[in-house]
Design a protein around this motif. Sequence first.
Motif, PDB file in Angstrom:
ATOM      1  N   ASP A 119      -5.543  -1.984   3.454  1.00  0.00           N
ATOM      2  CA  ASP A 119      -5.559  -2.162   1.999  1.00  0.00           C
ATOM      3  C   ASP A 119      -4.169  -1.983   1.409  1.00  0.00           C
ATOM      4  O   ASP A 119      -3.739  -2.764   0.554  1.00  0.00           O
ATOM      5  CB  ASP A 119      -6.540  -1.187   1.344  1.00  0.00           C
ATOM      6  N   ILE A 120      -3.424  -0.962   1.828  1.00  0.00           N
ATOM      7  CA  ILE A 120      -2.107  -0.750   1.236  1.00  0.00           C
ATOM      8  C   ILE A 120      -1.136  -1.840   1.682  1.00  0.00           C
ATOM      9  O   ILE A 120      -0.309  -2.316   0.896  1.00  0.00           O
ATOM     10  CB  ILE A 120      -1.554   0.665   1.556  1.00  0.00           C
ATOM     11  N   ASN A 131      -7.712   3.189   4.091  1.00  0.00           N
ATOM     12  CA  ASN A 131      -7.583   2.102   5.063  1.00  0.00           C
ATOM     13  C   ASN A 131      -6.200   1.467   4.924  1.00  0.00           C
ATOM     14  O   ASN A 131      -5.874   0.883   3.880  1.00  0.00           O
ATOM     15  CB  ASN A 131      -8.685   1.063   4.830  1.00  0.00           C
ATOM     16  N   LEU A 132      -5.391   1.553   5.991  1.00  0.00           N
ATOM     17  CA  LEU A 132      -4.010   1.065   5.898  1.00  0.00           C
ATOM     18  C   LEU A 132      -3.935  -0.436   5.635  1.00  0.00           C
ATOM     19  O   LEU A 132      -2.941  -0.923   5.077  1.00  0.00           O
ATOM     20  CB  LEU A 132      -3.249   1.413   7.176  1.00  0.00           C
ATOM     21  N   GLN A 171       2.625   3.840  -0.357  1.00  0.00           N
ATOM     22  CA  GLN A 171       2.742   3.734   1.094  1.00  0.00           C
ATOM     23  C   GLN A 171       3.698   4.804   1.639  1.00  0.00           C
ATOM     24  O   GLN A 171       3.446   5.398   2.696  1.00  0.00           O
ATOM     25  CB  GLN A 171       3.225   2.338   1.493  1.00  0.00           C
ATOM     26  N   PHE A 178      -7.326   1.810  -1.416  1.00  0.00           N
ATOM     27  CA  PHE A 178      -6.616   2.548  -0.370  1.00  0.00           C
ATOM     28  C   PHE A 178      -6.520   4.026  -0.712  1.00  0.00           C
ATOM     29  O   PHE A 178      -6.709   4.899   0.152  1.00  0.00           O
ATOM     30  CB  PHE A 178      -5.212   1.981  -0.163  1.00  0.00           C
TER      31      PHE A 178
END
Length: 654
Positions: free
Chosen positions: A438-439, A435-436, A474, A430
Amino acid sequence: LGGEERQLLASKELYGPELRDGVGEPVEIVLNGHENYPDMILKTKVVAVDLFRQALGAERPNDETEAEGRLQDVAINTDNENNDSERHETTDSVLQYPRSQTPLDDVGIPLSHGVGVPGDDENIDRRIEREQEAVISTPDDHPDKPKQLSNLGNSLHTRFQRFGNLDDANSAIVQHQAAVNLTPDGHPDKPALLNNLGNSLLTRFERLGNLDDIHNAIAKHQAAVNLTLDDHPDKHHWLNNLGNSLLTRFECLGNLDDIHNATVRYQEAVNLTPDDHPEKPGRLGNLGSSLLTRFRRLGNLDDANNAIVRHQEAVNLTPEGHPDKPRRLANLGSSLLTRFERLGNLDDMSNAIVRHQAAAKLTPDDHPDKPSRLDSLGSSLRTRFERLGNLDDIHDAIAQHQAAVKLTPEGHPDKPCSLDYLGTCLLIRFEHLGNLDDIRNAITQHQEAVKLTPDGHPEKPSRLNSLGNSLLTQFEHLGNPDDLEKAIVRFQAAVNLTPDGHPDKPTPLNNLGNSLLIRFEHLGNLDDMDNAIARYQAAANLTPDDHPDKPSLLNNLGSSARTRFERLGNLDDMDNAIAWLQAAIKLTPDGHPDKPSRLANLGSSLFTRFERLGNLDDIHNAIAQHQVAVKLTPDGHPDKPGWLNNLGNSLLTR
């Protein structure tokens, strides 16, 4: 066995049908091998050959009871095989130590007679029922009672390792303790019974983390060693198991005496094991793992080099096709990876990946060690990605960890470890691709790992730390204050659960400092700034100068002190910041990927002090640091423009 002995065994006429069910089949495995349970082949060989030579030389027993009695006499002496975990991975801003799955070699299940074969669940259940009946029907003053209790304890211990039912672990300890209590001092079986009790206590500690269990395991293993003469053929077993217990306690509490003593015990076990003994490679493997653990704590390169030598010897002594070959290859791979992380030699990295790939390839998908092989391979690929930046490596690393999670059954004690690894790799991807998914998936994996790790477990703090890292990342990308607050709570919990003196204590302290500093930058509360610096300072003070993480901790401490100077203007903070940053650079070896960023930090601090005080030495030194940072950073590196900009500012100011 000789040809005549083989024929006798092949005829299956030695014992009646009931005993053939429990004994004959494992002997065939020793002689011929079996695809479904290769681990049995050599681990039972020594005891099996001894046992059947005795049996072949005697008259056929009149009944099962007599036959079982003979088997107990031979099988009571056991060796223990243990799984070890090794920690690695640091990043400059957010330090992490997810558990590496690199098991110690040659530490095993106590060999009780006819325990059955892996996967033969009915056989072990029937055996435990028969052994329980034998224990109940035998009076306490009967000379065979301790052996019957110990064999029942061994079988319960084996079933616990297979299925994880804590009642079996607790019952095994009760049986072994009763066997020890009924055996007088001076009896030749006393050391073996103490050893078996120690093994069971160690296994329960690894599951529940109760410190009384590990202390008692060490006491029992030490007593077994003390009661056994050096020329006794079982002495090396007891020394090996004592080393296992000491190493396990060190990993939990961090007392250096334990790691030194564990290494000495393993060395003694190696010395007492003949070169042609089938246990020799395992002894060398355990010594190598202990040396590697000590290197990670103290940073002495001799330990890392010697660990690699011992693991290479273990691999060389293990024939192709041997069931322990993958494990020993994995241990060698982990040693090479660790040396790479210290010295940066890409040959070590390449060789580590080759060893881990071979270990994973040689391990069948239905083998219980397959997930750990995949996790080790994934970790080495992740490390290469962090050094070279090839996205294929991080994609492959995630694929390996996903496969490990998938192959690990629900309820298995290693499931949280694989989830933790997967979460860490998703977090790294991430940070590079943004790529959101992934987080979000990283947080999910880390939350599940924390949830599945019982309170009191020695890995609980590291998994809380990993979850905190994901939440903090995040927050930095999406700005939700709830994520920052949750991260601080997780880091604080990790600090609180890590005992003082534990080698991993600096990690959550540093990460707690990071999160408090970020909250200060967003909300401006000076208490957060002061507390962040206090955490950074505590982390640095707890870390010896020769530890590979010391430069990173000093860099974070220096950067935070500079931030406070910029807010409050206290020159002591700036002077301290420069001193800590200089120390960080001094401890960072040439060629280390973080050297340019640390030089840039120092250059910026010198530049700031020049603007405040006007001392020309500061601006000259600032330019020198920025020039070196630029020189050490290859063209195309994302940080190169920033370093060039800093250098331009300094030159323009002069």
